[in-house]
Scaffold this motif. Structure first.
Motif, mmCIF file in Angstrom:
data_model
loop_
_atom_site.group_PDB
_atom_site.id
_atom_site.type_symbol
_atom_site.label_atom_id
_atom_site.label_comp_id
_atom_site.label_asym_id
_atom_site.label_seq_id
_atom_site.Cartn_x
_atom_site.Cartn_y
_atom_site.Cartn_z
ATOM 1 N N PHE A 103 -29.101 78.197 14.129
ATOM 2 C CA PHE A 103 -29.080 78.394 12.679
ATOM 3 C C PHE A 103 -29.799 79.693 12.325
ATOM 4 O O PHE A 103 -29.390 80.418 11.408
ATOM 5 C CB PHE A 103 -29.730 77.219 11.951
ATOM 6 N N SER A 104 -30.859 80.008 13.062
ATOM 7 C CA SER A 104 -31.575 81.271 12.838
ATOM 8 C C SER A 104 -30.672 82.471 13.104
ATOM 9 O O SER A 104 -30.801 83.505 12.433
ATOM 10 C CB SER A 104 -32.816 81.337 13.736
ATOM 11 N N LEU A 105 -29.767 82.355 14.073
ATOM 12 C CA LEU A 105 -28.805 83.435 14.307
ATOM 13 C C LEU A 105 -27.927 83.627 13.082
ATOM 14 O O LEU A 105 -27.661 84.771 12.663
ATOM 15 C CB LEU A 105 -27.945 83.109 15.529
ATOM 16 N N PHE A 106 -27.475 82.529 12.486
ATOM 17 C CA PHE A 106 -26.673 82.610 11.259
ATOM 18 C C PHE A 106 -27.470 83.306 10.157
ATOM 19 O O PHE A 106 -26.951 84.189 9.460
ATOM 20 C CB PHE A 106 -26.275 81.201 10.815
ATOM 21 N N VAL A 107 -28.742 82.927 10.001
ATOM 22 C CA VAL A 107 -29.589 83.535 8.968
ATOM 23 C C VAL A 107 -29.757 85.025 9.242
ATOM 24 O O VAL A 107 -29.690 85.850 8.318
ATOM 25 C CB VAL A 107 -30.959 82.836 8.907
ATOM 26 N N ALA A 108 -29.973 85.389 10.500
ATOM 27 C CA ALA A 108 -30.182 86.806 10.848
ATOM 28 C C ALA A 108 -28.970 87.646 10.476
ATOM 29 O O ALA A 108 -29.116 88.763 9.961
ATOM 30 C CB ALA A 108 -30.476 86.935 12.345
ATOM 31 N N VAL A 109 -27.787 87.114 10.716
ATOM 32 C CA VAL A 109 -26.565 87.850 10.373
ATOM 33 C C VAL A 109 -26.396 87.946 8.861
ATOM 34 O O VAL A 109 -26.104 89.017 8.307
ATOM 35 C CB VAL A 109 -25.334 87.185 11.019
ATOM 36 N N MET A 110 -26.587 86.821 8.159
ATOM 37 C CA MET A 110 -26.444 86.821 6.707
ATOM 38 C C MET A 110 -27.473 87.730 6.043
ATOM 39 O O MET A 110 -27.202 88.342 5.009
ATOM 40 C CB MET A 110 -26.555 85.410 6.162
ATOM 41 N N ALA A 111 -28.656 87.827 6.630
ATOM 42 C CA ALA A 111 -29.703 88.672 6.060
ATOM 43 C C ALA A 111 -29.267 90.137 6.014
ATOM 44 O O ALA A 111 -29.670 90.881 5.116
ATOM 45 C CB ALA A 111 -30.998 88.534 6.866
ATOM 46 N N LEU A 112 -28.440 90.556 6.958
ATOM 47 C CA LEU A 112 -27.914 91.926 6.915
ATOM 48 C C LEU A 112 -27.042 92.120 5.678
ATOM 49 O O LEU A 112 -27.092 93.167 5.031
ATOM 50 C CB LEU A 112 -27.110 92.211 8.178
ATOM 51 N N GLY A 113 -26.250 91.105 5.352
ATOM 52 C CA GLY A 113 -25.429 91.179 4.143
ATOM 53 C C GLY A 113 -26.267 91.227 2.882
ATOM 54 O O GLY A 113 -25.969 91.997 1.953
ATOM 55 N N TYR A 114 -27.328 90.410 2.832
ATOM 56 C CA TYR A 114 -28.194 90.424 1.656
ATOM 57 C C TYR A 114 -28.981 91.733 1.556
ATOM 58 O O TYR A 114 -29.297 92.195 0.454
ATOM 59 C CB TYR A 114 -29.141 89.225 1.675
ATOM 60 N N SER A 115 -29.291 92.330 2.701
ATOM 61 C CA SER A 115 -29.931 93.645 2.669
ATOM 62 C C SER A 115 -28.994 94.659 2.012
ATOM 63 O O SER A 115 -29.401 95.416 1.117
ATOM 64 C CB SER A 115 -30.276 94.093 4.095
ATOM 65 N N TYR A 116 -27.737 94.657 2.440
ATOM 66 C CA TYR A 116 -26.750 95.560 1.839
ATOM 67 C C TYR A 116 -26.617 95.306 0.340
ATOM 68 O O TYR A 116 -26.553 96.247 -0.463
ATOM 69 C CB TYR A 116 -25.400 95.369 2.529
#
Length: 222
Positions: free
Chosen positions: A90-103
């Motif tokens: 689940f942390s991997l999912f969060v790490a990927v989504m966090a890149l989108g929220y950064s953008y």
């Protein structure tokens, strides 16, 4: 309201970092993870309901669930002694989504400081994936320090600055955060390598608890 929740995210990250460093007992940290996880589910729900179709507000609030579910998941894991793989992936999912929220913070919400902070969080949750999902215990100490530091730098201090009205000139804040993150986390790597306890591995199941056992348990994340 979001800043209030962010303040306590700082507290739980700091506590979890200390747990990974062996300073806080895992079950004690698990209880506080449940408190903050519940807060971080209630907070975005209230913000979204009251947003009245304000897409920017909804976008900003939606990311909070990533952390609320993380802390609830971690709290239940720590108290129940479950395998860490689920939290790790689940942390991997969060790490990927966090890149989108950064953008989104850079390009849509106009807050470059939180654009950088989301990059911090992507890095941290990526470490959680490696530690808990892939069970690479050799990064336990490094992850503990990064977690504890990020509790202050990405959550507690920004939350207090927002609440006190000091969150201005986010461009400059973004630069300071970016420089600090690169310098601190690169410098930490050689300082923490080779310092793990001998034979340390992420636990895959809860060891049987003996009645009357009085010794201090190591964190179940390590």
């Amino acid at each position: 309201m979001g800043a209030v929740g962010l303040l306590y995210v700082g507290a739980v990250l700091f506590l979890n970092g200390l747990m990974l460093l062996g300073k806080v007992e895992a079950r004690a940290a698990g209880v506080f993870n449940l408190f903050v996880g519940a807060l971080q589910v209630v907070t975005p729900t209230v913000l979204i309901i009251s947003a009245l179709d304000d897409t920017a507000t909804i976008l900003g609030a939606s990311g909070i669930y990533l952390f609320g579910f993380t802390y609830l998941y971690v709290g239940i894991n720590l108290l129940g002694g479950f395998d860490t793989t689920g939290v790790g992936y689940f942390s991997l999912f969060v790490a990927v989504m966090a890149l989108g929220y950064s953008y989104a913070n850079f390009q849509i919400l106009g807050d470059p400081a939180f654009g950088v902070i989301w990059l911090y969080w992507s890095f941290l949750w990526g470490l959680f994936f490696v530690l808990l999902g892939l069970k690479r215990a050799q990064i336990t100490r490094y992850t503990g320090w990064v977690t504890a530091i990020q509790g202050w730098v990405t959550a507690a201090i920004p939350a207090f600055m927002i609440l006190a009205g000091f969150w201005r000139n986010t461009g400059l804040i973004a630069i300071v955060l970016a420089v600090f993150g690169v310098v601190a986390f690169v410098a930490l790597w050689p300082l923490t390598r080779g310092r793990e306890p001998a034979g340390a591995t992420p636990s895959t199941s809860e060891e049987p608890r003996r009645a009357g056992e009085g010794t201090r348990h190591r964190p179940r994340w390590t």
